[in-house]
Write a protein that holds these residues in place. Structure first.
Motif, PDB file in Angstrom:
ATOM      1  N   VAL A 111     -15.142 -11.558 -26.483  1.00 55.00           N
ATOM      2  CA  VAL A 111     -15.699 -10.512 -26.669  1.00 55.00           C
ATOM      3  C   VAL A 111     -14.419  -9.570 -27.231  1.00 55.00           C
ATOM      4  O   VAL A 111     -14.614  -8.573 -27.983  1.00 55.00           O
ATOM      5  CB  VAL A 111     -15.650  -9.758 -25.175  1.00 55.00           C
ATOM      6  CG1 VAL A 111     -16.045  -8.261 -25.250  1.00 55.00           C
ATOM      7  CG2 VAL A 111     -16.837 -10.564 -24.550  1.00 55.00           C
ATOM      8  N   LEU A 112     -13.183  -9.985 -26.978  1.00 61.30           N
ATOM      9  CA  LEU A 112     -11.979  -9.054 -27.388  1.00 61.30           C
ATOM     10  C   LEU A 112     -11.522  -9.281 -28.965  1.00 61.30           C
ATOM     11  O   LEU A 112     -10.659  -8.715 -29.509  1.00 61.30           O
ATOM     12  CB  LEU A 112     -10.687  -9.179 -26.635  1.00 61.30           C
ATOM     13  CG  LEU A 112     -10.821  -8.435 -25.392  1.00 61.30           C
ATOM     14  CD1 LEU A 112      -9.903  -8.952 -24.082  1.00 61.30           C
ATOM     15  CD2 LEU A 112     -10.121  -6.832 -25.463  1.00 61.30           C
ATOM     16  N   ALA A 113     -12.229 -10.462 -29.345  1.00 60.94           N
ATOM     17  CA  ALA A 113     -11.671 -10.954 -30.658  1.00 60.94           C
ATOM     18  C   ALA A 113     -11.807  -9.960 -31.598  1.00 60.94           C
ATOM     19  O   ALA A 113     -12.863  -9.487 -31.995  1.00 60.94           O
ATOM     20  CB  ALA A 113     -12.290 -12.307 -30.789  1.00 60.94           C
ATOM     21  N   GLY A 114     -10.638  -9.651 -32.512  1.00 58.32           N
ATOM     22  CA  GLY A 114     -10.811  -8.673 -33.739  1.00 58.32           C
ATOM     23  C   GLY A 114     -11.088  -7.005 -33.123  1.00 58.32           C
ATOM     24  O   GLY A 114     -10.954  -6.277 -33.947  1.00 58.32           O
ATOM     25  N   HIS A 115     -10.631  -7.089 -31.709  1.00 57.50           N
ATOM     26  CA  HIS A 115     -10.679  -5.649 -31.179  1.00 57.50           C
ATOM     27  C   HIS A 115      -9.149  -5.383 -30.521  1.00 57.50           C
ATOM     28  O   HIS A 115      -8.348  -6.483 -30.506  1.00 57.50           O
ATOM     29  CB  HIS A 115     -11.698  -5.550 -30.084  1.00 57.50           C
ATOM     30  CG  HIS A 115     -13.114  -5.593 -30.593  1.00 57.50           C
ATOM     31  ND1 HIS A 115     -13.805  -4.501 -31.096  1.00 57.50           N
ATOM     32  CD2 HIS A 115     -14.088  -6.724 -30.483  1.00 57.50           C
ATOM     33  CE1 HIS A 115     -14.967  -4.958 -31.510  1.00 57.50           C
ATOM     34  NE2 HIS A 115     -15.203  -6.098 -30.932  1.00 57.50           N
ATOM     35  N   LYS A 116      -9.163  -4.176 -30.101  1.00 53.72           N
ATOM     36  CA  LYS A 116      -7.803  -3.664 -29.676  1.00 53.72           C
ATOM     37  C   LYS A 116      -8.244  -3.161 -28.262  1.00 53.72           C
ATOM     38  O   LYS A 116      -9.238  -2.322 -28.170  1.00 53.72           O
ATOM     39  CB  LYS A 116      -7.010  -2.820 -30.388  1.00 53.72           C
ATOM     40  CG  LYS A 116      -6.445  -3.482 -31.672  1.00 53.72           C
ATOM     41  CD  LYS A 116      -4.884  -4.185 -31.388  1.00 53.72           C
ATOM     42  CE  LYS A 116      -4.551  -4.775 -32.641  1.00 53.72           C
ATOM     43  NZ  LYS A 116      -3.673  -5.916 -32.386  1.00 53.72           N
ATOM     44  N   VAL A 117      -7.327  -3.176 -27.212  1.00 50.18           N
ATOM     45  CA  VAL A 117      -7.677  -2.634 -25.969  1.00 50.18           C
ATOM     46  C   VAL A 117      -7.278  -1.243 -26.265  1.00 50.18           C
ATOM     47  O   VAL A 117      -6.528  -0.835 -27.148  1.00 50.18           O
ATOM     48  CB  VAL A 117      -6.432  -3.073 -25.119  1.00 50.18           C
ATOM     49  CG1 VAL A 117      -6.301  -2.111 -23.672  1.00 50.18           C
ATOM     50  CG2 VAL A 117      -6.798  -4.681 -24.740  1.00 50.18           C
ATOM     51  N   ALA A 118      -8.226  -0.278 -25.552  1.00 47.32           N
ATOM     52  CA  ALA A 118      -8.106   1.007 -25.887  1.00 47.32           C
ATOM     53  C   ALA A 118      -6.719   1.869 -25.480  1.00 47.32           C
ATOM     54  O   ALA A 118      -6.046   1.184 -24.524  1.00 47.32           O
ATOM     55  CB  ALA A 118      -9.209   1.777 -25.063  1.00 47.32           C
ATOM     56  N   ARG A 119      -6.483   2.756 -26.139  1.00 48.25           N
ATOM     57  CA  ARG A 119      -5.239   3.541 -26.148  1.00 48.25           C
ATOM     58  C   ARG A 119      -4.852   3.888 -24.509  1.00 48.25           C
ATOM     59  O   ARG A 119      -6.006   4.451 -24.154  1.00 48.25           O
ATOM     60  CB  ARG A 119      -4.969   4.425 -26.903  1.00 48.25           C
ATOM     61  CG  ARG A 119      -3.703   5.253 -27.344  1.00 48.25           C
ATOM     62  CD  ARG A 119      -3.614   6.245 -28.001  1.00 48.25           C
ATOM     63  NE  ARG A 119      -2.528   7.079 -28.037  1.00 48.25           N
ATOM     64  CZ  ARG A 119      -1.247   6.599 -28.719  1.00 48.25           C
ATOM     65  NH1 ARG A 119      -1.043   5.811 -29.193  1.00 48.25           N
ATOM     66  NH2 ARG A 119      -0.074   7.525 -28.331  1.00 48.25           N
ATOM     67  N   GLY A 120      -3.983   3.666 -23.795  1.00 43.47           N
ATOM     68  CA  GLY A 120      -3.880   4.192 -22.504  1.00 43.47           C
ATOM     69  C   GLY A 120      -4.335   3.382 -21.447  1.00 43.47           C
ATOM     70  O   GLY A 120      -4.070   3.506 -20.215  1.00 43.47           O
TER      71      GLY A 120
END
Lengths: 460, 176
Positions: free
Chosen positions: A333-342
């Motif tokens: 699910v996280l591949a190519g994404h970033k964890v939301a700021r904060g």
């Protein structure tokens, strides 16, 4: 719906056609040496294994208080330093040292130190949990051993200490409930969602004192890891133990991953016609991702009802959902994404073996690139060891408990969901249906952008 | 050990609802202790100081369904003993809490009628349990409950599992 199993009149009389028995009856007959055990009977049973986690020091202190210094069978003792690892202060370091020295002195071979991971997972990976066995542990989620066809149940530290000395404890033979789950789950739903749905429907005491036997086409098609999730979470309905009948999948796990020889156990299967208190049926194809909202595990809603709820932290960990395939699903699910700021994403692999495999396959790299913080294997934030929340904060966790104050402030909130829901929510910073993220980025494209490719063993 | 143990315990009640979990009874952060008196300082801490104060002035915890659900932590029972609680009377218990209560010498009784009767009488007052007779007395009446099996009764009479084992070893002359 209630079953209509037949009950021949000569229940359990030796030498005659014995009445059909549930798994729980067979397992406790094996452990007690008695026959014809009907639900409600209290017997002395001899466990094959006594698991104690970080509570081991409490057992040792209790043993000292008794003035006892001989163990019934050191080979049945297993200690795992998982709830507080590594030590967080001088007191816990001293507790760990007490356990280490005790294990050495008493010749306890099955001692797993702070680097090993969560007791339940570590014991199964190391071949200490086998079909047909009766296992007690100082942890309520000892029901998880049913994933390999064993009878596992939680007890307090005094009872483990007593078993160390006497080799036995009293057990009431439980009634059994059969839980039949059929159908293919829709994209975005997983074993965790099935269990949260059941917990919401049956309630936190829906299976109290019962043996939960999981069956049905969905269950039998699932991996041992997913069966661990079923059996682990059965406890959140009050179950005494849980069980999935050993099959080719189980035997392959035992042989290939746990190094258990084929003649090293006895598979116990329920008889055709055994009597069940209830039969519960669930159609998996109608499922949506489920969320347990604060502060009880049976306070369950569909993800749509709480989507958009702001999060400060996401925790992927615990004996319910931090095994290799759980981390692989999160990475997918996280591949190519970033964890939301904060938002802080804390990932705590269930064991050092899980961590090593996730490292070798690139799952850890995908998680780290997305912004996750990887901790050492163990119980971590689920046991309140790191990952605490401030007043007013909220965490979405893959663990099995959302009780008030379990992760820091008494004024914080814990939501429970699957690893996929956790990962999707970490990206957006709010509770999110993972199907939305999975739909946005086709799986092949997402994997392609993340270097290591789609993790091996990810969602089927 | 030679005097007949008191099988009737009770006094002022404190009441709770359904599904009171172990993390509320004793938060995990305090499990570094096994001293009942020390643990009692933190019993029900998530519910605030008023509840904690009331607990210490009470002798019987009265609760609804599934009291003590959650963790296997034995301290959920021993922290109550440390606070001076002598008995828990509930509509039902989680199974691990029930075992831990008996094993730490805390009388735990399932008696929904008594729980309901106390609630009907305003939820306050005294409650007395006689685990030998199998009765619970409270405002509104005296109610029976299924008596403990003999083995459990002996554990309770000896003050818990560990004292019970020590006593039986001493009687057998077993050197361990």
């Amino acid at each position: 719906m209630t079953s209509t199993a037949s009950t021949p009149g000569t229940a359990g009389t030796p030498g005659t056609a014995a009445a059909p028995r549930t798994f729980a009856q067979k397992a406790l007959e094996r452990a007690s040496g008695e026959s014809g055990l009907a639900p409600g009977r209290i017997v002395d049973a001899y466990p094959d294994l006594y698991m104690s986690h970080t509570a081991s020091w409490r057992c040792i202190r209790t043993l000292e208080r008794m003035g006892a210094d001989r163990l019934y069978d050191p080979d049945r003792v297993a200690m795992v330093m998982d709830h507080i690892s590594p030590a967080m202060n001088a007191k816990t370091a001293a507790d760990h040292r007490l356990c280490r020295e005790f294990a050495d002195r008493m010749g306890i071979k099955n001692f797993f130190d702070v680097n090993a991971g969560i007791a339940h997972i570590v014991l199964m990976e190391n071949g200490l949990v086998r079909p047909g066995q009766f296992i007690i542990g100082t942890d309520s989620h000892s029901t998880i051993y049913g994933a390999l066809g064993a009878f596992g149940t939680g007890v307090g530290f005094s009872e483990i200490t007593a078993a160390w000395v006497t080799g036995k404890l009293w057990v009431k033979v439980p009634e059994s409930v059969r839980i039949e789950i059929d159908g293919e789950l829709p994209v975005g739903s997983y074993a965790k969602d099935v269990m949260l749905k059941l917990i919401g429907d049956l309630g936190a005491d829906g299976l109290t004192y019962c043996s939960a036997e999981f069956t049905g086409s969905y269950v039998t098609s699932r991996s041992v890891s997913e069966r661990m999730t079923f059996c682990n979470l059965a406890m959140e309905m009050g179950a005494k133990n849980a069980y999935v009948a050993p099959d080719a999948t189980t035997l392959a796990y035992l042989h290939d991953e746990a190094g258990v020889p084929a003649d090293g156990y006895e598979v116990l299967l329920p008889d055709e016609g055994a009597v069940y208190r209830d039969v519960v049926r669930l159609d998996g194809s109608a499922l949506t991702p489920q969320i347990a909202v604060p502060h009880t595990v049976d306070n369950v809603v569909g993800v749509a009802e709480v989507s958009g709820t702001r999060l400060d932290q996401v925790f992927i960990g615990s004996c319910a959902n931090a095994k290799y395939d759980d981390l692989a699903i999160a990475a997918e699910v996280l591949a190519g994404h970033k964890v939301a700021r904060g938002v802080r994403l804390v990932v705590t692999p269930a064991s050092s073996a899980v961590m090593a495999k996730a490292s070798a396959t690139g799952v850890l790299a995908t998680l780290i690139e997305a912004g996750a913080m990887i901790t050492n294997a163990g119980c971590g934030a689920c046991a309140g060891n790191g990952g605490a929340m401030a007043d007013g904060e909220a965490t979405l966790s893959t663990a099995n408990r959302n009780f008030q104050g379990r992760m820091g402030s008494y004024e914080s909130r814990i939501y429970l969901g699957s690893p996929a829901t956790a990962a999707a929510s970490a990206i957006t910073g709010v509770i999110t249906d993972p199907a939305e993220v999975l739909a946005q980025a086709p799986r092949s494209a997402a994997a392609g952008s993340a270097g290591p490719g789609r993790p091996e063993g990810a969602a089927s | 050990m030679t005097t007949a143990p008191e099988t009737r315990v009770g006094g002022k009640t404190i009441t709770f609802g359904d599904d009171v979990n172990t993390d509320v009874i004793i938060p995990g952060r305090y499990l570094v202790s096994i001293d009942p008196v020390e643990l009692a300082e933190h019993a029900f801490e998530p519910l605030g100081p008023e509840v904690q104060k009331e607990l210490k002035a009470s002798r019987v915890v009265v609760a609804g369904r599934n009291f003590g659900c959650g963790s296997a932590r034995e301290q959920a029972a021993s922290c109550l003993t440390g606070a001076g609680v002598r008995a828990v009377v509930a509509t039902s218990f989680s199974r691990v809490f029930f075992r831990n209560a008996i094993n730490t010498g805390l009388v735990a009784v399932e008696c929904p009628q008594a729980v309901d009767a106390l609630a009907a009488a305003g939820g306050r007052g005294e409650m007395w349990v006689d685990y030998d007779q199998g009765t619970v007395e409270t405002a509104g009446g005296t109610f029976g409950f299924a008596p403990y099996p003999q083995g459990l009764r002996e554990i309770l009479q000896d003050g818990g599992l560990i004292p019970h084992l020590m006593r039986s070893f001493a009687q057998e002359g077993t050197v361990r």
